[in-house]
Design a protein around this motif. Structure first.
Motif, PDB file in Angstrom:
ATOM      1  N   UNK A 152       0.841  -1.209   0.000  1.00  0.00           N
ATOM      2  CA  UNK A 152       0.000   0.000   0.000  1.00  0.00           C
ATOM      3  C   UNK A 152       0.871   1.251   0.000  1.00  0.00           C
ATOM      4  N   UNK A 153       1.939   1.223   0.782  1.00  0.00           N
ATOM      5  CA  UNK A 153       2.853   2.373   0.865  1.00  0.00           C
ATOM      6  C   UNK A 153       3.460   2.685  -0.496  1.00  0.00           C
ATOM      7  N   UNK A 154       3.882   1.662  -1.218  1.00  0.00           N
ATOM      8  CA  UNK A 154       4.482   1.867  -2.540  1.00  0.00           C
ATOM      9  C   UNK A 154       3.454   2.417  -3.527  1.00  0.00           C
ATOM     10  N   UNK A 155       2.258   1.838  -3.521  1.00  0.00           N
ATOM     11  CA  UNK A 155       1.203   2.286  -4.436  1.00  0.00           C
ATOM     12  C   UNK A 155       0.809   3.734  -4.136  1.00  0.00           C
ATOM     13  N   UNK A 156       0.673   4.068  -2.860  1.00  0.00           N
ATOM     14  CA  UNK A 156       0.282   5.433  -2.490  1.00  0.00           C
ATOM     15  C   UNK A 156       1.361   6.440  -2.890  1.00  0.00           C
ATOM     16  N   UNK A 157       2.626   6.056  -2.750  1.00  0.00           N
ATOM     17  CA  UNK A 157       3.714   6.937  -3.187  1.00  0.00           C
ATOM     18  C   UNK A 157       3.620   7.200  -4.694  1.00  0.00           C
ATOM     19  N   UNK A 158       3.342   6.142  -5.449  1.00  0.00           N
ATOM     20  CA  UNK A 158       3.221   6.316  -6.903  1.00  0.00           C
ATOM     21  C   UNK A 158       2.015   7.194  -7.242  1.00  0.00           C
ATOM     22  N   UNK A 159       0.918   7.042  -6.512  1.00  0.00           N
ATOM     23  CA  UNK A 159      -0.258   7.887  -6.746  1.00  0.00           C
ATOM     24  C   UNK A 159       0.051   9.353  -6.443  1.00  0.00           C
ATOM     25  N   UNK A 160       0.871   9.596  -5.440  1.00  0.00           N
ATOM     26  CA  UNK A 160       1.309  10.968  -5.147  1.00  0.00           C
ATOM     27  C   UNK A 160       2.056  11.540  -6.350  1.00  0.00           C
ATOM     28  N   UNK A 161       2.914  10.730  -6.960  1.00  0.00           N
ATOM     29  CA  UNK A 161       3.658  11.177  -8.145  1.00  0.00           C
ATOM     30  C   UNK A 161       2.717  11.442  -9.319  1.00  0.00           C
ATOM     31  N   UNK A 162       1.739  10.556  -9.509  1.00  0.00           N
ATOM     32  CA  UNK A 162       0.770  10.744 -10.595  1.00  0.00           C
ATOM     33  C   UNK A 162      -0.002  12.051 -10.390  1.00  0.00           C
ATOM     34  N   UNK A 163      -0.462  12.279  -9.147  1.00  0.00           N
ATOM     35  CA  UNK A 163      -1.181  13.519  -8.860  1.00  0.00           C
ATOM     36  C   UNK A 163      -0.287  14.729  -9.097  1.00  0.00           C
ATOM     37  N   UNK A 164       1.003  14.586  -8.809  1.00  0.00           N
ATOM     38  CA  UNK A 164       1.942  15.677  -9.066  1.00  0.00           C
ATOM     39  C   UNK A 164       2.034  16.021 -10.545  1.00  0.00           C
ATOM     40  N   UNK A 165       1.947  15.002 -11.402  1.00  0.00           N
ATOM     41  CA  UNK A 165       1.985  15.278 -12.848  1.00  0.00           C
ATOM     42  C   UNK A 165       0.729  16.028 -13.295  1.00  0.00           C
ATOM     43  N   UNK A 201      -7.548  23.048  -7.197  1.00  0.00           N
ATOM     44  CA  UNK A 201      -8.234  21.806  -6.837  1.00  0.00           C
ATOM     45  C   UNK A 201      -7.310  20.599  -6.926  1.00  0.00           C
ATOM     46  N   UNK A 202      -6.566  20.495  -8.031  1.00  0.00           N
ATOM     47  CA  UNK A 202      -5.695  19.326  -8.182  1.00  0.00           C
ATOM     48  C   UNK A 202      -4.516  19.402  -7.224  1.00  0.00           C
ATOM     49  N   UNK A 203      -4.059  20.622  -6.890  1.00  0.00           N
ATOM     50  CA  UNK A 203      -2.979  20.770  -5.912  1.00  0.00           C
ATOM     51  C   UNK A 203      -3.461  20.354  -4.523  1.00  0.00           C
ATOM     52  N   UNK A 204      -4.714  20.680  -4.207  1.00  0.00           N
ATOM     53  CA  UNK A 204      -5.293  20.262  -2.926  1.00  0.00           C
ATOM     54  C   UNK A 204      -5.401  18.738  -2.850  1.00  0.00           C
ATOM     55  N   UNK A 205      -5.848  18.118  -3.942  1.00  0.00           N
ATOM     56  CA  UNK A 205      -5.933  16.659  -4.004  1.00  0.00           C
ATOM     57  C   UNK A 205      -4.551  16.037  -3.820  1.00  0.00           C
ATOM     58  N   UNK A 206      -3.562  16.607  -4.488  1.00  0.00           N
ATOM     59  CA  UNK A 206      -2.174  16.146  -4.360  1.00  0.00           C
ATOM     60  C   UNK A 206      -1.713  16.268  -2.909  1.00  0.00           C
ATOM     61  N   UNK A 207      -2.060  17.395  -2.281  1.00  0.00           N
ATOM     62  CA  UNK A 207      -1.669  17.627  -0.892  1.00  0.00           C
ATOM     63  C   UNK A 207      -2.303  16.621   0.060  1.00  0.00           C
ATOM     64  N   UNK A 208      -3.584  16.281  -0.162  1.00  0.00           N
ATOM     65  CA  UNK A 208      -4.251  15.288   0.673  1.00  0.00           C
ATOM     66  C   UNK A 208      -3.558  13.930   0.570  1.00  0.00           C
ATOM     67  N   UNK A 209      -3.159  13.558  -0.641  1.00  0.00           N
ATOM     68  CA  UNK A 209      -2.454  12.293  -0.815  1.00  0.00           C
ATOM     69  C   UNK A 209      -1.110  12.296  -0.090  1.00  0.00           C
TER      70      UNK A 209
END
Length: 293
Positions: free
Chosen positions: A161-174, A197-205
């Motif tokens: 889960x930790x690895x997947x969530x880290x990758x999702x953080x990167x995706x949101x950053x893009x 909005x997308x920066x807020x979503x990225x921040x929540x992740x």
């Protein structure tokens, strides 16, 4: 020097170059040099290198061309890695070494698509995310070249889960990048989403990832290896610093220097996350040390 002794230093160089490619790609973007070479594979319709008097400007052309040259350095390093792996008789490393060459070809194709689509943000994001996958493969290659494999490793759901969530953080950053101001060229298309909005979503992740990491540090979840928590501490320090940089760049209207630092930080963060994942399978400790623990 024997091929076996060359495995680790060349693998380390390969990982470093993969991370450096992300940084130079960021330099292309924040300096507005994304179309410094307006065509591909040539730099101009009549030349593979920048020429005097280019409409895009000599500096922009050379920044973009320098990023392309780094791909060649990566390619030759990856080929050298394949030769070393085969000469060292490391059958377990062959697929990883070959994946680097295949991935670099993929990066060249994606780079061409990015230029020919005038820096379409989806192409730019794909370019970055492929780099993250190649960094993961290069990191695995480096660790496997010198570490001991853990007998019959059991996968930890927490670390997955930790690895997947880290990758999702990167995706949101893009997505933040694709909607933000640093497109690589003033005429480049942008994602039709609100940056706030997308920066807020990225921040929540990011907050969720930090909280998950803290939980892993203070609670030993099932199937943790003995050094998983140690590397989670390293990851937490990098994640907090990366979060501070990200928040600062948002408050300061994304200055170029902080954007470049955040991009470099994303590579380091992903390397740290992947190292946490690899603790499930490899250790640098000897068998005697493990028994003492």
């Amino acid at each position: 020097m024997s091929a076996t002794r060359l495995l680790t230093p060349v693998a380390r160089l390969l990982l470093g170059l993969q991370a450096f490619l992300v940084l130079t790609g960021g330099a292309v973007r924040v300096t507005g040099s994304g179309l410094g070479c307006p065509t591909w594979p040539e730099c101009t319709p009549d030349s593979y290198t920048p020429v005097a008097g280019q409409a895009e400007g000599a500096l922009h052309a050379w920044i973009e061309f320098g990023n392309r040259l780094l791909t060649f350095a990566l390619f030759f390093t990856a080929v050298a890695m394949i030769i070393i792996v085969f000469r060292a008789g490391r059958r377990d490393l062959r697929l990883l070494a070959l994946s680097q060459v295949g991935g670099i070809f993929g990066q060249a194709i994606l780079g061409g698509i990015t230029v020919l689509t005038k820096l379409n943000p989806i192409s730019v994001a794909s370019h970055f995310l492929l780099s993250m996958l190649l960094i993961a493969a290069a990191h695995t290659l480096l660790i496997r070249s010198k570490a001991l494999r853990i007998e019959s490793p059991a996968k930890s759901p927490f670390i997955q889960i930790h690895t997947v969530l880290t990758f999702l953080v990167l995706v949101a950053g893009t997505l933040v990048t694709g909607a933000g101001p640093h497109a690589g060229d003033v005429s480049a298309p942008r994602l039709n989403i609100a940056v706030a909005k997308v920066a807020t979503f990225h921040g929540f992740l990011v907050v969720a990832l930090i909280l998950l990491t803290i939980a892993g540090i203070y609670k030993k979840f099932p199937n943790f290896q003995y050094d998983s928590q140690r590397y989670l501490v390293v990851f937490l320090a990098i994640a907090l610093l990366q979060g501070i940089i990200g928040y600062a760049q948002y408050l300061l209207a994304v200055p170029e220097g902080l954007v470049a630092a955040h991009l470099l930080g994303s590579s380091i963060l992903w390397i740290a996350a992947w190292r946490v994942r690899l603790t499930q399978y490899y250790t640098f400790e000897t068998t005697d040390t493990l028994e003492q623990k």
